[in-house]
Motif scaffolding. Structure first.
Motif, short mmCIF file in Angstrom:
data_model
loop_
_atom_site.label_atom_id
_atom_site.label_comp_id
_atom_site.label_asym_id
_atom_site.label_seq_id
_atom_site.Cartn_x
_atom_site.Cartn_y
_atom_site.Cartn_z
N ILE A 77 0.84 -1.20 0.00
CA ILE A 77 0.00 0.00 0.00
C ILE A 77 0.88 1.25 0.00
CG2 ILE A 77 -1.65 1.36 1.37
CD1 ILE A 77 -2.87 -1.29 2.31
N ALA A 78 1.91 1.24 0.85
CA ALA A 78 2.81 2.39 0.94
C ALA A 78 3.51 2.64 -0.40
CB ALA A 78 3.86 2.16 2.03
N THR A 79 3.92 1.57 -1.06
CA THR A 79 4.59 1.69 -2.37
C THR A 79 3.65 2.33 -3.39
OG1 THR A 79 5.88 -0.31 -1.85
CG2 THR A 79 5.85 0.41 -4.14
N HIS A 80 2.43 1.81 -3.45
CA HIS A 80 1.45 2.35 -4.41
C HIS A 80 1.13 3.81 -4.10
CE1 HIS A 80 -0.02 -1.94 -5.44
NE2 HIS A 80 0.94 -1.55 -6.24
N GLN A 81 0.98 4.12 -2.83
CA GLN A 81 0.68 5.50 -2.45
C GLN A 81 1.81 6.44 -2.86
OE1 GLN A 81 -2.87 5.29 -1.60
NE2 GLN A 81 -2.12 7.05 -0.52
N ALA A 82 3.06 6.01 -2.65
CA ALA A 82 4.21 6.84 -2.99
C ALA A 82 4.30 7.04 -4.51
CB ALA A 82 5.50 6.22 -2.46
N ILE A 83 4.11 5.97 -5.26
CA ILE A 83 4.19 6.05 -6.72
C ILE A 83 3.05 6.94 -7.26
CG2 ILE A 83 4.07 4.74 -8.88
CD1 ILE A 83 6.69 4.32 -7.35
N ASP A 84 1.84 6.75 -6.71
CA ASP A 84 0.70 7.58 -7.12
C ASP A 84 0.98 9.05 -6.84
OD1 ASP A 84 -2.14 5.42 -6.29
OD2 ASP A 84 -0.85 5.60 -8.07
N PHE A 85 1.55 9.30 -5.67
CA PHE A 85 1.86 10.66 -5.26
C PHE A 85 2.83 11.30 -6.25
CE2 PHE A 85 2.23 14.02 -2.17
CZ PHE A 85 3.51 14.51 -2.34
N LEU A 86 3.87 10.57 -6.60
CA LEU A 86 4.86 11.09 -7.54
C LEU A 86 4.23 11.31 -8.92
CD1 LEU A 86 7.99 8.94 -6.57
CD2 LEU A 86 7.70 11.38 -6.19
N ASN A 87 3.41 10.36 -9.35
CA ASN A 87 2.76 10.49 -10.67
C ASN A 87 1.86 11.72 -10.71
OD1 ASN A 87 4.02 8.22 -11.67
ND2 ASN A 87 2.32 6.85 -11.20
N LYS A 88 1.13 11.94 -9.61
CA LYS A 88 0.23 13.11 -9.56
C LYS A 88 1.04 14.41 -9.58
CE LYS A 88 -3.77 11.23 -7.17
NZ LYS A 88 -4.36 10.93 -5.86
#
Lengths: 180, 158
Positions: A77-88
């Motif tokens: 979950i943390a990995t996906h949240q971090a990647i989503d954050f960077l993508n946004k």
């Protein structure tokens, strides 16, 4: 019942949920923070993502199937949240993710929460030039000391593929550091 | 071997021992020896993070509750409007106009509140915003039932 099963059942029970959640935060906050921090680089961003990660864990605990360790699930979950954050962030600025990381690294020198020297900055630049998956694998293996088996569960891919990716990542980083 | 500072040939920078404890505590907070050379965490960050997470969770729960109330009011306003439009018991044009304007106003204010709340990207509604708004946009407030049609009232007056 294992300790993990006890914790999960305490999280699912409305009477014990808050206490169990506190226990969860206490035990996993640092590990998750450092994983996120290495991905987003900046403390304030890491703080935001960490909070979102724990909130997501709290809201979705009933979706945890128990086929992996609780920490592995949270790590994912943390990995996906971090990647989503960077993508946004990249999308908002109208740049790609590599340009975003370059921009973040250029700000590290003046960041009060960064105490690295030129070599440390160069290492961050070397890691940033890796493709996303290799970057994740490198961070998890090199900095978090996770086993390939655990990384495979987090990223949902084969161990063999991971080992090859890690090998390539290390090679690229060495090449980058030797060239610059 | 006893530690005899008088025979110690080594020197250290001025104020070294004053700052080393601070540096060590910061580096310990870094968590992993490989990170110690670069990433730093604000003091007491890990002590305070639990409180921040729980406050954010409470704030999100309150927002979700508020949004549910807005949706209920919106649904009541829409139901009122639809009920009015299909209601054959309205007698006069002026009654119809009064009810229509009231329903219109109620719908407008609830739409504004609804759209403001929905603008917050942290709120997940679970249904299609556009679908609902489009349905309401298609309601023609200018249309009134045909009150000149005798079958609507003749039987009621009897």
């Amino acid at each position: 019942m294992t300790e993990q099963e006890l914790l999960v059942s305490a999280l699912l029970d409305s009477e014990t949920r808050e206490a169990a959640f506190s226990h969860l935060i206490k035990n996993y906050k640092q590990r998750l923070y450092w994983h996120i921090r290495r991905l987003v680089l900046n403390h304030d961003d890491a703080d935001d993502v960490l909070q979102e990660t724990f909130i997501k864990v709290y809201k979705n605990i009933e979706k945890f199937r128990g086929d992996s360790q609780l920490f592995t699930w949270m790590y994912r979950i943390a990995t996906h949240q971090a990647i989503d954050f960077l993508n946004k962030q990249a999308k908002y600025r109208g740049i790609d993710d590599y340009e975003l990381l370059e921009s973040k690294i250029s700000h590290l020198e003046s960041d009060v929460y960064f105490d690295g020297d030129a070599a440390a900055l160069k290492l961050q630049q070397a890691i940033a030039q890796l493709p996303e998956k290799q970057r994740l694998i490198f961070n998890m293996k090199y900095f978090d000391d996770l086993k390939f088996k655990e990384i495979a569960k987090i990223l949902d891919c084969s161990e063999g593929g991971l080992k090859a990716s890690y090998h390539h990542a290390v090679k690229k980083i060495k090449l980058f550091l030797d060239e610059k | 071997m006893k530690n005899n500072p008088l025979n110690n040939p080594f020197k250290v920078p001025k104020n070294y021992f004053d700052t080393v404890a601070d540096q060590l505590s910061l580096k310990i907070k870094a968590g992993n020896p490989k990170d110690q050379t670069f990433f730093i965490v604000p003091q007491d960050y890990f002590e305070n993070i639990e409180g921040k997470i729980k406050s954010k969770l409470i704030a999100e729960k309150k927002e979700t509750k508020h949004l549910k109330h807005l949706i209920q009011r919106f649904a009541i306003a829409a139901s009122f409007l639809i009920l009015y439009l299909t209601n054959p018991f309205s007698k006069t044009d002026s009654d119809n106009e009064l009810i229509a304007s009231y329903a219109d106003e109620l719908l407008m204010y609830n739409t504004i509140d609804f759209m403001d709340a929905y603008a917050d990207e942290n709120i997940v509604l679970g249904f299609e915003e556009n679908e609902t708004i489009n349905k309401l946009n298609n309601v023609n407030l200018e249309y009134y039932p045909d009150l000149s049609n005798p079958w609507n009232y003749a039987e009621l007056d009897q």
